[in-house]
Design an enzyme around this catalytic site. Structure first.
Site, PDB file in Angstrom:
ATOM      1  N   ASN A   3     -93.580 -84.347  34.474  1.00  0.00           N
ATOM      2  CA  ASN A   3     -92.040 -84.224  33.720  1.00  0.00           C
ATOM      3  C   ASN A   3     -91.838 -82.899  33.250  1.00  0.00           C
ATOM      4  OD1 ASN A   3     -93.827 -84.882  31.799  1.00  0.00           O
ATOM      5  ND2 ASN A   3     -92.156 -86.478  30.920  1.00  0.00           N
TER       6      ASN A   3
ATOM      7  N   GLU B 124    -101.549 -87.528  24.468  1.00  0.00           N
ATOM      8  CA  GLU B 124     -99.982 -87.688  24.198  1.00  0.00           C
ATOM      9  C   GLU B 124     -99.464 -88.471  25.241  1.00  0.00           C
ATOM     10  OE1 GLU B 124     -96.478 -87.556  24.655  1.00  0.00           O
ATOM     11  OE2 GLU B 124     -96.352 -85.562  25.093  1.00  0.00           O
TER      12      GLU B 124
ATOM     13  N   CYS C 143     -91.232 -88.438  27.349  1.00  0.00           N
ATOM     14  CA  CYS C 143     -91.638 -89.729  26.574  1.00  0.00           C
ATOM     15  C   CYS C 143     -90.890 -89.577  25.232  1.00  0.00           C
ATOM     16  CB  CYS C 143     -93.226 -89.242  26.412  1.00  0.00           C
ATOM     17  SG  CYS C 143     -93.425 -87.695  26.228  1.00  0.00           S
TER      18      CYS C 143
ATOM     19  N   GLU D  32     -99.495 -81.430  18.933  1.00  0.00           N
ATOM     20  CA  GLU D  32     -99.288 -80.474  19.797  1.00  0.00           C
ATOM     21  C   GLU D  32     -98.088 -79.543  19.054  1.00  0.00           C
ATOM     22  OE1 GLU D  32     -98.957 -82.016  23.500  1.00  0.00           O
ATOM     23  OE2 GLU D  32    -100.948 -81.205  24.075  1.00  0.00           O
TER      24      GLU D  32
END
Ligand code: ADP
Length: 472
Positions: free
Chosen positions: A149, A247, A281, A453
């Site tokens: 994505n 993640e 997400c 992150e």
């Protein structure tokens, strides 16, 4: 038809291997291919990263910073070309792809600097004849596995801090979008980052993943993707006790309070819902609107949704591209049909236009038993439900196995902070539909993942803490 190769130890690898097609999701055309790598290539890549580690980690952080900064300059120079490749393989509109390249490059420039701030500590000792020091050292060879994505940003936000910390990396990009990754690595080589520091392997993800998990030289795994695969990788990493950053999926709630600025809330939900056609997400997956403003909010939202333009991302003016593949289309349809069957009202959209294009959708009268209120849709579907009290909104928003991003809209800042603190989410956009930025920590609570992150937290994931006790 363009043939791309893997990059291992600075060399193109894979000319003699079977190929994997890369499709343009807007047209269905196969326009490129990459090699079908497997166990051998995965191990070769680790050999290369392992050999490069000693030299790379021995450079001063200033020397590494200069090279990383050169990479930033080259990415910047090649923004349009990279964005075009991204639109071709991933589908997002060209302007959005350019936005992603800038965002992705933000991680490179930020970590080029942050590497200079890997500070140690001294700790007062109990005895007079001791001195206690803390140093930070790179973890070592890092395996990077990324989704489709964000073909550029998911790579740079891992590789940027890893390199700045002194780690070397082996990357497995998503099979749907390997080209942006390969081009980024080519630019890294051009920038002077030594051979072997960054390697990219394409092909059979299971075999590549297994080889990296089993290899004791790989000390760290950083993964972005589905919760399902993340759990498998975490289990696999347990065998050699690798450090792990994950993640994973999200199911972001947006809480729209009665004292919000409705226009701001509508814009925030549009930004957080329809970016990348709903395939992020942190996309809003469910909207909780106070019952007193539901009608006005929905009306304004639908008006804005009507302005979205669906089409091939290379066509000017297009704001929503195709979904990534047919299973993504089916999933969105399934969520919409299930909601309608259970009593939801379709305000706009709700169907596939053609090919992989899905019309931006708004549903009202949504209830908590509908699939869209539990599972990540990963498509342009906006379910709206009403609430009466702040407590109810918080309780329903927190009723999820996920905890990545949540959004709150209110002009009462005390209330906004109070609600933000109660939300079991790693990221809260308070009157902000796009909170992600390189200098801030991104990551989730609960089954949305482990670690962060971005920001100074993001580099800690690639550092070991070493305590040295000196007896005088
Ligand atoms: P998505 O739904 O975003 O495709 P996945 O979790 O399926 O999420 O994939 C994310 C990344 O993980 C991709 O690069 C994919 O190829 C890789 N992947 C999928 N399955 C495995 C596996 N068993 N081992 C290692 N990598 C995997």
């Amino acid at each position: 038809m363009k043939l791309y190769q893997m990059i291992i130890n600075g060399e193109e690898v894979g000319h003699d291997l079977p190929r994997v097609d890369v499709h343009n999701p807007a047209t269905g055309d196969v326009f490129a291919s990459v090699p079908l790598g497997g166990t051998d290539e995965a191990i070769r890549a680790v050999d290369s990263a392992y050999n490069a580690f000693e030299k790379w980690s021995s450079l001063s952080t200033y020397e590494r910073s200069d090279l990383i900064r050169n990479w930033y300059d080259l990415i910047k120079e090649h923004t349009d070309e990279l964005a075009k490749t991204m639109t071709e393989e991933q589908g997002k509109p060209f302007l959005e792809a350019k936005g992603e390249i800038n965002y992705a490059n933000g991680f490179i420039s930020w970590y080029a600097e942050e590497g200079k701030r890997i500070y140690g500590e001294t700790i007062p000792a109990t005895q007079q004849n001791k001195r206690l020091f803390i140093h930070k050292q790179p973890v070592g060879v890092t395996a990077v596995i990324t989704p489709w994505n964000f073909p550029a940003a998911m790579i740079t936000r891992k590789v940027g801090p890893a390199l700045a910390a002194g780690c070397t990396v082996v990357i497995k990009p998503a099979s749907q979008t390997p080209l942006t990754a390969i081009k980024l690595v080519q630019l890294a080589l051009e920038a002077g980052i030594p051979k072997g520091v960054i390697n990219v392997v394409t092909g059979n993800s299971k075999l590549i993943g297994e080889a990296w998990l089993a290899d004791t030289r790989v000390r760290k795994l950083t993964f972005t993707g589905s919760t399902e695969v993340g759990k498998e990788l975490m289990k696999g990493a347990a065998e050699t006790v690798k450090k792990v950053s994950l993640e994973l999926g999200g199911h972001a709630p947006a809480i729209v309070m009665d004292d919000c600025d409705i226009d701001k809330a509508v814009d925030g939900v549009i930004a957080a819902k329809f970016r990348n056609a709903g395939q992020t997400c942190v996309c809003v997956n469910r909207v909780y609107v106070h019952e007193s403003i539901e009608k006005e909010f929905t009306k304004k939202l639908v008006e804005k949704v009507k302005l979205l333009k669906l089409g091939n991302g290379m066509t000017e003016g297009v704001t929503i591209g195709p979904l990534i593949d047919i299973s993504a289309v089916r999933k969105a349809l399934n969520h919409v049909n299930d909601a309608i069957e259970k009593g939801a009202t379709l305000e706009i959209g709700g169907n596939r236009k053609e090919g992989l294009f899905f019309n931006p959708t708004v549903l009202t009268n949504v209830t908590d038993d509908m699939i869209c209120m539990k599972e990540e849709t990963f498509g342009p579907v906006t379910p709206i439900t009403v609430f009466k009290t702040e407590e109810e909104a918080i309780r329903r928003a927190n009723d999820s196995i996920y905890g990545l991003a949540a959004y709150v809209f209110t002009e009462n800042i005390s209330k906004g902070i109070r609600i933000s603190e109660k939300l079991e989410y790693g990221i809260v956009g308070l009157n902000d539909g796009s909170p992600s930025t390189p200098q801030a920590p991104f990551g989730g609570f609960k089954q949305s993942g482990l670690g962060r992150e971005g920001g100074h937290h993001g580099i800690d994931e690639y550092l070991e803490v070493k305590y040295i006790s000196l007896g005088l």
